[in-house]
Scaffold this motif. Structure first.
Motif, PDB file in Angstrom:
ATOM      1  N   PHE A  25       0.828  -1.206   0.000  1.00 22.96           N
ATOM      2  CA  PHE A  25       0.000   0.000   0.000  1.00 22.96           C
ATOM      3  C   PHE A  25       0.866   1.260   0.000  1.00 22.96           C
ATOM      4  CE2 PHE A  25      -2.217   3.480   2.071  1.00 22.96           C
ATOM      5  CZ  PHE A  25      -3.358   3.556   1.291  1.00 22.96           C
ATOM      6  N   VAL A  29       1.017   4.147  -2.883  1.00 22.69           N
ATOM      7  CA  VAL A  29       0.801   5.579  -2.659  1.00 22.69           C
ATOM      8  C   VAL A  29       2.009   6.365  -3.182  1.00 22.69           C
ATOM      9  CG1 VAL A  29       0.496   7.396  -0.938  1.00 22.69           C
ATOM     10  CG2 VAL A  29      -0.722   5.235  -0.689  1.00 22.69           C
ATOM     11  N   LEU A  33       1.082   8.835  -6.055  1.00 25.16           N
ATOM     12  CA  LEU A  33       0.909  10.227  -5.639  1.00 25.16           C
ATOM     13  C   LEU A  33       1.561  11.256  -6.572  1.00 25.16           C
ATOM     14  CD1 LEU A  33      -0.703  11.407  -3.321  1.00 25.16           C
ATOM     15  CD2 LEU A  33       1.389  11.555  -1.967  1.00 25.16           C
ATOM     16  N   PHE A  36      -0.812  12.044  -9.210  1.00 23.89           N
ATOM     17  CA  PHE A  36      -1.950  12.773  -8.637  1.00 23.89           C
ATOM     18  C   PHE A  36      -1.583  14.235  -8.417  1.00 23.89           C
ATOM     19  CE2 PHE A  36      -4.172  14.380  -4.900  1.00 23.89           C
ATOM     20  CZ  PHE A  36      -5.488  13.986  -5.097  1.00 23.89           C
ATOM     21  N   GLN A  46       5.598   3.895 -13.025  1.00 28.61           N
ATOM     22  CA  GLN A  46       4.317   3.346 -13.486  1.00 28.61           C
ATOM     23  C   GLN A  46       4.363   1.826 -13.500  1.00 28.61           C
ATOM     24  OE1 GLN A  46       3.022   5.436 -17.165  1.00 28.61           O
ATOM     25  NE2 GLN A  46       4.328   7.086 -16.446  1.00 28.61           N
ATOM     26  N   ALA A  53       0.798  -3.398  -7.186  1.00 38.10           N
ATOM     27  CA  ALA A  53      -0.638  -3.685  -7.291  1.00 38.10           C
ATOM     28  C   ALA A  53      -0.863  -5.188  -7.127  1.00 38.10           C
ATOM     29  CB  ALA A  53      -1.183  -3.211  -8.638  1.00 38.10           C
ATOM     30  N   PHE A  56      -0.159  -6.258  -3.571  1.00 38.92           N
ATOM     31  CA  PHE A  56      -1.250  -5.728  -2.738  1.00 38.92           C
ATOM     32  C   PHE A  56      -2.413  -6.721  -2.703  1.00 38.92           C
ATOM     33  CE2 PHE A  56      -5.132  -3.014  -2.515  1.00 38.92           C
ATOM     34  CZ  PHE A  56      -4.908  -2.398  -1.306  1.00 38.92           C
ATOM     35  N   MET A 127      -9.989   0.234  -5.487  1.00 40.33           N
ATOM     36  CA  MET A 127      -8.687   0.493  -6.111  1.00 40.33           C
ATOM     37  C   MET A 127      -8.321  -0.600  -7.100  1.00 40.33           C
ATOM     38  SD  MET A 127      -8.130   3.302  -4.783  1.00 40.33           S
ATOM     39  CE  MET A 127      -6.513   3.854  -5.266  1.00 40.33           C
ATOM     40  N   TRP A 135      -5.202  -0.121 -16.056  1.00 40.06           N
ATOM     41  CA  TRP A 135      -4.070  -0.928 -16.548  1.00 40.06           C
ATOM     42  C   TRP A 135      -4.387  -1.491 -17.929  1.00 40.06           C
ATOM     43  CZ3 TRP A 135      -1.339  -4.974 -12.855  1.00 40.06           C
ATOM     44  CH2 TRP A 135      -0.206  -5.477 -13.504  1.00 40.06           C
TER      45      TRP A 135
ATOM     46  N   TYR B 112      -2.671   9.698 -20.390  1.00 37.91           N
ATOM     47  CA  TYR B 112      -3.890  10.388 -19.946  1.00 37.91           C
ATOM     48  C   TYR B 112      -4.448  11.256 -21.083  1.00 37.91           C
ATOM     49  CZ  TYR B 112      -2.699   9.195 -15.063  1.00 37.91           C
ATOM     50  OH  TYR B 112      -2.403   8.555 -13.887  1.00 37.91           O
ATOM     51  N   TRP B 234     -12.938  15.102 -12.046  1.00 33.84           N
ATOM     52  CA  TRP B 234     -11.631  14.595 -11.608  1.00 33.84           C
ATOM     53  C   TRP B 234     -10.718  15.731 -11.161  1.00 33.84           C
ATOM     54  CZ3 TRP B 234      -7.459  12.645 -15.547  1.00 33.84           C
ATOM     55  CH2 TRP B 234      -6.399  12.030 -14.865  1.00 33.84           C
TER      56      TRP B 234
END
Ligand code: HEM
Ligand code: SF4
Ligand code: SF4
Lengths: 210, 274
Positions: A25, A29, A33, A36, A46, A53, A56, A127, A135, B112, B234
């Motif tokens: 996890f 993040v 992040l 994000f 990536q 993943a 996880f 998630m 993916w 994206y 988003w």
């Protein structure tokens, strides 16, 4: 408390699953992040995100295979809510600063732990579902892929907020800190069990297990 | 350099010679895409990381006769572009000229832009892991403006077009020509329209404009182009709210930690519980 007695709480399989999940996890993040927040990082992240993943995901089948009983106890408990759980949550902000009084006796998992479990389970499912859509985006309609992103981000924000509280309670908070060895040695001090999980403690007493 | 430029494809004049696609490949040093021969006249089915512009060819049967419709398909250089909004690293930028440029050094190949483009234009190259699309020969356009709109520096495709179907100039000029041509076409084609000239939609038009004898959908373009609705949810709602939520959690925990340290609180064992 030198002669503190300990009671068994988690099997070693649950402990292994917990830490595999926790490390995965945190790595998810850390690798998600930057995207994000719009920080440019090496493309490699990536791929790392996809590797974690998978790690996880693994603890869930691992727990089911190795300690079905422990797994069921946790998942069942997460979904069985009663008045005392809500009472716990109502005074939780005070408990956080050590000012709570008259907390009703709690189960094996208290109201806070149940809420943590519910959010973690729902979060993980969200998630994983949205993550797989992102993916393998070629296999999904573009509208679905587009919506996966805001959902994945919302899931991350909720899970990160939860984990921040979770980490503080297990390593920082004076009263609940003793629970930490439950996730290392699989045991907790008897006094902690009595104070924080009264109903579980009584059960153990009844069954003459302590 | 605040002058806005635009390209106009006058579809009715296009002879589908594909000179523009070839000129693009040459100027951009792009290899030919190996496309299997499938009996179709259109040489490329879709744009790719090696094909930034192509002529779409569509056959329609009208009164037992085949009618061919052509369209130069490429990046529309949208007024408000989904690719720009979706890009997490600002590799894509809407320039003052109207061009949507792409900074290869900032690009991380996340794709994206691919999913958020209204028209499905950008493609991340499998080998270089960088996004690709038409940038309207931005380097040439800079010279074009610097040298007083010297035709020599028009985008490669526009310069090549022998049928005068691809026009290039200031946006103002192109809008004027588009509307004049529309008036002419209207006499023959009741559905005639301009595309990306008007800016009253969510993408606010684009620097790649068209005059079309028929409805946009005939050419495989959305009749009502719009930004992906997920984008504003988003970027404007979820992401800011997510940051606040995570920040609030940090603040709450830090606050509790300070209070517990100062008051020595939170440290109760078995005694003060019943
Ligand atoms: C619970 C743990 C996870 C967290 C906290 C997390 C977090 C994130 C974040 C923050 C982003 C960036 C989104 C943005 O650009 O705004 C992201 C992207 C992504 N995540 Fe996750 N994620 C998790 C689990 C997963 C899983 C389980 C999968 C796959 C099964 C996955 C697949 C992806 C993919 C494909 C992307 C797109 C970016 C890329 O291509 O690398 N994630 N994740
Ligand atoms: S057509 Fe697509 S790639 Fe081109 S500017 Fe618009 S959104 Fe971006
Ligand atoms: S692939 Fe490159 S240009 Fe496209 S959104 Fe990602 S970083 Fe931006």
């Amino acid at each position: 408390m030198n002669n503190e007695k300990y009671v068994k709480r988690f099997s070693k399989f649950i402990v292994i699953a917990h830490w595999t999940n926790a490390i995965s996890f945190i790595m998810l993040v850390l690798t998600g992040l930057p995207l994000f927040l719009g920080v440019k990082v090496p493309e490699l992240l990536q791929i790392v995100h996809r590797v974690f993943a998978v790690t996880f995901l693994l603890p869930t089948p691992f727990m089911i295979l190795m300690d079905r009983q422990g797994f069921m106890q946790w998942t069942k408990s997460a979904w069985s809510w009663s008045k005392r759980d809500f009472q716990f949550l109502a005074v939780f902000p005070l408990e956080l600063i050590g000012k709570a009084k008259n907390i009703p006796k709690q189960d094996f998992f208290n109201g806070g732990q149940k809420l943590n479990s519910v959010l973690t389970i729902l979060g993980a499912v969200t998630m994983v579902a949205t993550g797989f859509i992102m993916w393998f985006k070629e296999s999904f309609p573009v509208e679905v892929v587009r919506w996966a992103y805001p959902v994945h981000d919302a899931g991350m924000a909720v899970m990160v907020a939860v984990i921040i509280g979770h980490i503080y309670l297990s390593v920082g908070h004076p009263a609940s800190r003793p629970s930490f060895i439950g996730m290392t040695k699989g045991v907790v001090p008897e006094s902690y069990a009595k104070a924080h999980h009264g109903r579980w403690y009584d059960e153990l007493k009844e069954k003459n297990e302590i | 350099m605040a002058v806005e430029i635009a390209m106009l494809h006058d579809v009715e004049k296009c002879s589908a010679c594909r000179g523009c696609s070839v000129a693009c490949k040459q100027w951009k040093n792009l290899p030919a895409d190996k496309t299997p021969f499938d009996g179709d006249y259109q040489s490329h089915k879709d744009l790719s990381s090696k094909t930034y512009t192509l002529i779409r060819m569509k056959e329609t049967m009208v009164d037992d006769k085949v009618r061919w419709d052509f369209l130069k398909f490429q990046c529309m250089h949208c007024g408000i572009a989904g690719c720009v909004l979706g890009c997490p690293t600002n590799a894509l930028q809407k320039e003052e000229t109207g061009i949507v440029s792409h900074d290869i050094d900032k690009c991380i190949g996340c794709g994206y832009c691919e999913i958020n483009c209204t028209f499905g234009v950008p493609h991340v190259d499998k080998e270089t892991k960088k996004s690709t699309k038409c940038n309207l020969c931005i380097d040439r356009v800079e010279k074009y403006i610097e040298n007083g709109y010297d035709r020599k520096y028009m985008p490669s495709c526009a310069k090549t077009c022998t049928a005068d179907a691809i026009l290039f100039g200031t946006r103002e000029e192109m809008v004027k020509i588009a509307n004049e041509r529309l008036a002419v076409l209207r006499e023959k084609y009741p559905d005639a329209c301009t595309y990306n000239v008007e800016t009253d939609n969510s993408i606010k038009g684009g620097a790649m404009m068209y005059v079309l004898p028929y409805k946009p959908s005939v050419y495989g373009l959305p009749d009502e182009p719009q930004l992906a609705p997920s984008l504003s949810v988003w970027k404007d709602k979820i992401q800011p709210a997510g940051k606040i939520l995570m920040g609030a959690a940090v603040v709450a925990v830090a606050g509790a930690a300070v209070v517990n340290t100062v008051t020595g609180g939170g440290k109760h064992g078995g005694d003060d519980h019943e």
